[in-house]
Motif scaffolding. Structure first.
Motif, PDB file in Angstrom:
ATOM      1  N   VAL A   1       0.849  -1.187   0.000  1.00 12.51           N
ATOM      2  CA  VAL A   1       0.000   0.000   0.000  1.00 12.51           C
ATOM      3  C   VAL A   1       0.884   1.236   0.000  1.00 12.51           C
ATOM      4  O   VAL A   1       1.964   1.237   0.610  1.00 12.51           O
ATOM      5  N   THR A   2       0.464   2.249  -0.719  1.00 11.73           N
ATOM      6  CA  THR A   2       1.170   3.516  -0.715  1.00 11.73           C
ATOM      7  C   THR A   2       0.165   4.631  -0.438  1.00 11.73           C
ATOM      8  O   THR A   2      -1.033   4.478  -0.654  1.00 11.73           O
ATOM      9  N   MET A   3       0.684   5.722   0.063  1.00 18.99           N
ATOM     10  CA  MET A   3      -0.142   6.893   0.285  1.00 18.99           C
ATOM     11  C   MET A   3       0.616   8.117  -0.192  1.00 18.99           C
ATOM     12  O   MET A   3       1.667   8.455   0.365  1.00 18.99           O
ATOM     13  N   GLN A   4       0.103   8.736  -1.230  1.00 20.89           N
ATOM     14  CA  GLN A   4       0.667   9.972  -1.743  1.00 20.89           C
ATOM     15  C   GLN A   4       0.041  11.125  -0.981  1.00 20.89           C
ATOM     16  O   GLN A   4      -1.193  11.244  -0.934  1.00 20.89           O
ATOM     17  N   MET A   5       0.872  11.959  -0.417  1.00 18.20           N
ATOM     18  CA  MET A   5       0.402  13.084   0.385  1.00 18.20           C
ATOM     19  C   MET A   5       0.842  14.379  -0.280  1.00 18.20           C
ATOM     20  O   MET A   5       2.043  14.640  -0.390  1.00 18.20           O
ATOM     21  N   ASN A   6      -0.116  15.151  -0.738  1.00 23.02           N
ATOM     22  CA  ASN A   6       0.153  16.418  -1.410  1.00 23.02           C
ATOM     23  C   ASN A   6      -0.383  17.585  -0.590  1.00 23.02           C
ATOM     24  O   ASN A   6      -1.232  17.410   0.285  1.00 23.02           O
ATOM     25  N   ASN A   7       0.122  18.754  -0.902  1.00 26.07           N
ATOM     26  CA  ASN A   7      -0.312  19.977  -0.205  1.00 26.07           C
ATOM     27  C   ASN A   7      -0.296  19.764   1.314  1.00 26.07           C
ATOM     28  O   ASN A   7      -1.276  20.049   2.017  1.00 26.07           O
ATOM     29  N   LEU A   8       0.820  19.284   1.798  1.00 25.65           N
ATOM     30  CA  LEU A   8       0.933  18.980   3.221  1.00 25.65           C
ATOM     31  C   LEU A   8       0.852  20.228   4.071  1.00 25.65           C
ATOM     32  O   LEU A   8       1.298  21.317   3.660  1.00 25.65           O
ATOM     33  N   LYS A   9       0.266  20.075   5.236  1.00 25.38           N
ATOM     34  CA  LYS A   9       0.069  21.183   6.173  1.00 25.38           C
ATOM     35  C   LYS A   9       0.774  20.862   7.492  1.00 25.38           C
ATOM     36  O   LYS A   9       0.965  19.676   7.822  1.00 25.38           O
ATOM     37  N   PRO A  10       1.137  21.874   8.257  1.00 22.20           N
ATOM     38  CA  PRO A  10       1.797  21.604   9.548  1.00 22.20           C
ATOM     39  C   PRO A  10       0.983  20.668  10.438  1.00 22.20           C
ATOM     40  O   PRO A  10       1.572  19.875  11.186  1.00 22.20           O
ATOM     41  N   GLU A  11      -0.334  20.716  10.351  1.00 21.23           N
ATOM     42  CA  GLU A  11      -1.157  19.850  11.180  1.00 21.23           C
ATOM     43  C   GLU A  11      -1.121  18.392  10.737  1.00 21.23           C
ATOM     44  O   GLU A  11      -1.672  17.519  11.418  1.00 21.23           O
ATOM     45  N   ASP A  12      -0.480  18.103   9.617  1.00 22.83           N
ATOM     46  CA  ASP A  12      -0.277  16.717   9.204  1.00 22.83           C
ATOM     47  C   ASP A  12       0.936  16.093   9.897  1.00 22.83           C
ATOM     48  O   ASP A  12       1.184  14.892   9.752  1.00 22.83           O
ATOM     49  N   THR A  13       1.684  16.895  10.621  1.00 22.35           N
ATOM     50  CA  THR A  13       2.854  16.390  11.328  1.00 22.35           C
ATOM     51  C   THR A  13       2.449  15.331  12.340  1.00 22.35           C
ATOM     52  O   THR A  13       1.573  15.560  13.185  1.00 22.35           O
ATOM     53  N   ALA A  14       3.058  14.163  12.235  1.00 23.55           N
ATOM     54  CA  ALA A  14       2.724  13.041  13.114  1.00 23.55           C
ATOM     55  C   ALA A  14       3.614  11.857  12.761  1.00 23.55           C
ATOM     56  O   ALA A  14       4.337  11.883  11.768  1.00 23.55           O
ATOM     57  N   THR A  15       3.525  10.823  13.585  1.00 18.27           N
ATOM     58  CA  THR A  15       4.089   9.538  13.223  1.00 18.27           C
ATOM     59  C   THR A  15       3.010   8.758  12.497  1.00 18.27           C
ATOM     60  O   THR A  15       1.885   8.633  13.001  1.00 18.27           O
ATOM     61  N   TYR A  16       3.353   8.254  11.337  1.00 20.98           N
ATOM     62  CA  TYR A  16       2.407   7.526  10.501  1.00 20.98           C
ATOM     63  C   TYR A  16       2.711   6.029  10.585  1.00 20.98           C
ATOM     64  O   TYR A  16       3.870   5.612  10.477  1.00 20.98           O
ATOM     65  N   TYR A  17       1.649   5.247  10.759  1.00 24.31           N
ATOM     66  CA  TYR A  17       1.769   3.814  10.925  1.00 24.31           C
ATOM     67  C   TYR A  17       0.974   3.088   9.840  1.00 24.31           C
ATOM     68  O   TYR A  17      -0.200   3.406   9.597  1.00 24.31           O
ATOM     69  N   CYS A  18       1.585   2.111   9.232  1.00 22.53           N
ATOM     70  CA  CYS A  18       0.895   1.204   8.335  1.00 22.53           C
ATOM     71  C   CYS A  18       0.243   0.103   9.174  1.00 22.53           C
ATOM     72  O   CYS A  18       0.820  -0.348  10.174  1.00 22.53           O
ATOM     73  N   ALA A  19      -0.940  -0.320   8.768  1.00 25.73           N
ATOM     74  CA  ALA A  19      -1.644  -1.353   9.509  1.00 25.73           C
ATOM     75  C   ALA A  19      -2.454  -2.216   8.543  1.00 25.73           C
ATOM     76  O   ALA A  19      -2.781  -1.783   7.442  1.00 25.73           O
ATOM     77  N   SER A  20      -2.768  -3.415   8.988  1.00 27.37           N
ATOM     78  CA  SER A  20      -3.542  -4.323   8.145  1.00 27.37           C
ATOM     79  C   SER A  20      -4.649  -4.979   8.958  1.00 27.37           C
ATOM     80  O   SER A  20      -4.575  -5.095  10.194  1.00 27.37           O
ATOM     81  N   SER A  21      -5.686  -5.396   8.242  1.00 22.97           N
ATOM     82  CA  SER A  21      -6.785  -6.103   8.887  1.00 22.97           C
ATOM     83  C   SER A  21      -7.398  -7.094   7.908  1.00 22.97           C
ATOM     84  O   SER A  21      -7.072  -7.082   6.722  1.00 22.97           O
ATOM     85  N   ARG A  22      -8.280  -7.903   8.426  1.00 25.13           N
ATOM     86  CA  ARG A  22      -8.971  -8.854   7.575  1.00 25.13           C
ATOM     87  C   ARG A  22      -9.830  -8.115   6.547  1.00 25.13           C
ATOM     88  O   ARG A  22      -9.949  -8.564   5.396  1.00 25.13           O
ATOM     89  N   ASP A  23     -10.450  -7.036   6.945  1.00 32.22           N
ATOM     90  CA  ASP A  23     -11.262  -6.209   6.068  1.00 32.22           C
ATOM     91  C   ASP A  23     -11.751  -5.019   6.878  1.00 32.22           C
ATOM     92  O   ASP A  23     -11.582  -4.975   8.108  1.00 32.22           O
ATOM     93  N   PHE A  24     -12.338  -4.049   6.218  1.00 25.91           N
ATOM     94  CA  PHE A  24     -13.009  -2.963   6.936  1.00 25.91           C
ATOM     95  C   PHE A  24     -14.066  -3.592   7.858  1.00 25.91           C
ATOM     96  O   PHE A  24     -14.747  -4.531   7.489  1.00 25.91           O
ATOM     97  N   GLY A  25     -14.160  -3.039   9.036  1.00 24.40           N
ATOM     98  CA  GLY A  25     -15.089  -3.583  10.019  1.00 24.40           C
ATOM     99  C   GLY A  25     -14.441  -4.552  10.981  1.00 24.40           C
ATOM    100  O   GLY A  25     -15.015  -4.884  12.010  1.00 24.40           O
ATOM    101  N   TYR A  26     -13.256  -4.999  10.665  1.00 29.88           N
ATOM    102  CA  TYR A  26     -12.453  -5.830  11.557  1.00 29.88           C
ATOM    103  C   TYR A  26     -11.331  -4.966  12.129  1.00 29.88           C
ATOM    104  O   TYR A  26     -10.915  -3.990  11.514  1.00 29.88           O
ATOM    105  N   PRO A  27     -10.822  -5.336  13.283  1.00 27.18           N
ATOM    106  CA  PRO A  27      -9.753  -4.506  13.850  1.00 27.18           C
ATOM    107  C   PRO A  27      -8.468  -4.583  13.026  1.00 27.18           C
ATOM    108  O   PRO A  27      -8.153  -5.629  12.451  1.00 27.18           O
ATOM    109  N   PHE A  28      -7.763  -3.471  12.967  1.00 28.69           N
ATOM    110  CA  PHE A  28      -6.427  -3.471  12.392  1.00 28.69           C
ATOM    111  C   PHE A  28      -5.506  -4.093  13.445  1.00 28.69           C
ATOM    112  O   PHE A  28      -5.341  -3.540  14.532  1.00 28.69           O
ATOM    113  N   ASP A  29      -4.932  -5.248  13.147  1.00 26.94           N
ATOM    114  CA  ASP A  29      -4.238  -6.015  14.173  1.00 26.94           C
ATOM    115  C   ASP A  29      -2.768  -6.260  13.901  1.00 26.94           C
ATOM    116  O   ASP A  29      -2.093  -6.915  14.693  1.00 26.94           O
ATOM    117  N   SER A  30      -2.254  -5.765  12.808  1.00 26.71           N
ATOM    118  CA  SER A  30      -0.816  -5.815  12.540  1.00 26.71           C
ATOM    119  C   SER A  30      -0.363  -4.408  12.209  1.00 26.71           C
ATOM    120  O   SER A  30      -1.046  -3.687  11.477  1.00 26.71           O
TER     121      SER A  30
END
Length: 119
Positions: free
Chosen positions: A79-108
């Motif tokens: 998975v990739t995420m292209q981030m354009n027009n970044l703003k100071p409020e986007d500052t954070a630690t970003y984590y990739c996560a996976s789940s069985r599907d939407f509606g299930y918990p992200f567990d990895s």
């Protein structure tokens, strides 16, 4: 067990762009969705964007709609995420996560990558 490896992130000025990438590895991967969360100091971890290959859906946090684009390959478990027009409020630690599907918990989870946007 799923391992998620992230790349990308860094320091950019407001209005700039960054691209985050994540790849999953492991055995018996039962993964129908992946996503990117972010967490700034003193705040809760929040889902920024997600993609489901099982449901053929994407999700975006309202504050990033029109600026961030998530894409991925369900067969390759990337998975990739292209981030354009970044703003100071986007500052954070970003984590990739996976789940069985939407509606299930992200567990990895990946280890996290820092995104810093200067004004």
């Amino acid at each position: 067990q799923v391992q998620l490896g992230e790349s990308g992130g860094g320091l950019v000025q407001a209005g700039g762009s960054l691209k985050l990438s994540c790849a999953a590895s492991g055995h018996n991967i039962d993964m129908g969705a992946m996503g990117w969360f972010r967490q700034a100091p003193g705040t809760e971890r929040k889902l920024v964007a997600g993609i489901s290959w099982s449901s053929n859906l994407t999700y975006y946090l309202d504050s990033v709609k029109g600026r961030f684009t998530i894409s991925g390959d369900g067969a390759k478990k990337t998975v990739t995420m292209q981030m354009n027009n970044l703003k100071p409020e986007d500052t954070a630690t970003y984590y990739c996560a996976s789940s069985r599907d939407f509606g299930y918990p992200f567990d990895s989870w990946g280890q996290g990558t820092q995104v810093t946007v200067s004004s």
